[in-house]
Design a protein around this motif. Structure first.
Motif, PDB file in Angstrom:
ATOM      1  N   GLY A   7       0.854  -1.188   0.000  1.00 11.17           N
ATOM      2  CA  GLY A   7       0.000   0.000   0.000  1.00 11.17           C
ATOM      3  C   GLY A   7       0.885   1.231   0.000  1.00 11.17           C
ATOM      4  N   ALA A   8       0.533   2.192  -0.821  1.00 10.67           N
ATOM      5  CA  ALA A   8       1.312   3.430  -0.865  1.00 10.67           C
ATOM      6  C   ALA A   8       0.365   4.585  -1.130  1.00 10.67           C
ATOM      7  N   ARG A   9       0.644   5.699  -0.508  1.00  8.57           N
ATOM      8  CA  ARG A   9      -0.156   6.896  -0.743  1.00  8.57           C
ATOM      9  C   ARG A   9       0.656   7.828  -1.645  1.00  8.57           C
ATOM     10  N   VAL A  10       0.035   8.223  -2.751  1.00  9.10           N
ATOM     11  CA  VAL A  10       0.674   9.153  -3.675  1.00  9.10           C
ATOM     12  C   VAL A  10      -0.349  10.217  -4.058  1.00  9.10           C
ATOM     13  N   ASP A  11       0.133  11.328  -4.585  1.00 13.39           N
ATOM     14  CA  ASP A  11      -0.764  12.374  -5.065  1.00 13.39           C
ATOM     15  C   ASP A  11      -1.651  11.819  -6.165  1.00 13.39           C
ATOM     16  N   GLY A  12      -2.840  12.384  -6.271  1.00 10.66           N
ATOM     17  CA  GLY A  12      -3.779  11.938  -7.298  1.00 10.66           C
ATOM     18  C   GLY A  12      -3.213  12.035  -8.697  1.00 10.66           C
ATOM     19  N   ASP A  13      -2.431  13.086  -8.963  1.00 14.00           N
ATOM     20  CA  ASP A  13      -1.823  13.246 -10.286  1.00 14.00           C
ATOM     21  C   ASP A  13      -0.849  12.105 -10.586  1.00 14.00           C
ATOM     22  N   VAL A  14      -0.085  11.704  -9.576  1.00 15.37           N
ATOM     23  CA  VAL A  14       0.878  10.613  -9.745  1.00 15.37           C
ATOM     24  C   VAL A  14       0.132   9.307  -9.983  1.00 15.37           C
TER      25      VAL A  14
END
Length: 79
Positions: A7-14
Motif C-alpha cells: 500500500g502506498a499513498r501518492v498524489d492523485g496526479d501521480v
C-alpha cells in the motif's frame, strides 16, 4: 512466485499518471511498478540515463548547428 500486496499513498496526479502509463504499456499498475523497481535495482535506468547523456554530449554540436539553422531560416522568412 507469490505476490505480496503493498500500500502506498501518492498524489492523485501521480496515481493517474501511473495508471495511464501502465495502460499504455499493456500492464497492470502493480506490474508497471514492479518493472520500474526492477529496472532501478538492476541499474538499467541509470545506464540508460548515462548513455543518453553521453550521446547528447558527443553530438551537442550537431544539435547546436541544427538549432542555429532553424533560427536563421525563420529570420530569413520574417524579413
Amino acid at each position: 512466485m507469490a505476490k505480496t500486496q503493498l500500500g502506498a499513498r501518492v498524489d492523485g496526479d501521480v496515481a493517474e499518471l501511473a495508471k495511464k502509463r501502465a495502460a499504455d504499456l499493456g500492464l497492470s499498475v502493480g506490474d508497471y511498478l514492479a518493472k520500474l523497481v526492477q529496472d532501478d535495482a538492476s541499474g538499467l535506468r541509470a545506464r540508460a540515463v548515462d548513455a543518453a547523456a553521453r550521446f547528447l554530449a558527443d553530438h551537442q554540436g550537431v544539435f547546436d548547428e541544427a538549432e542555429q539553422a532553424q533560427r536563421t531560416a525563420r529570420g530569413a522568412r520574417a524579413a
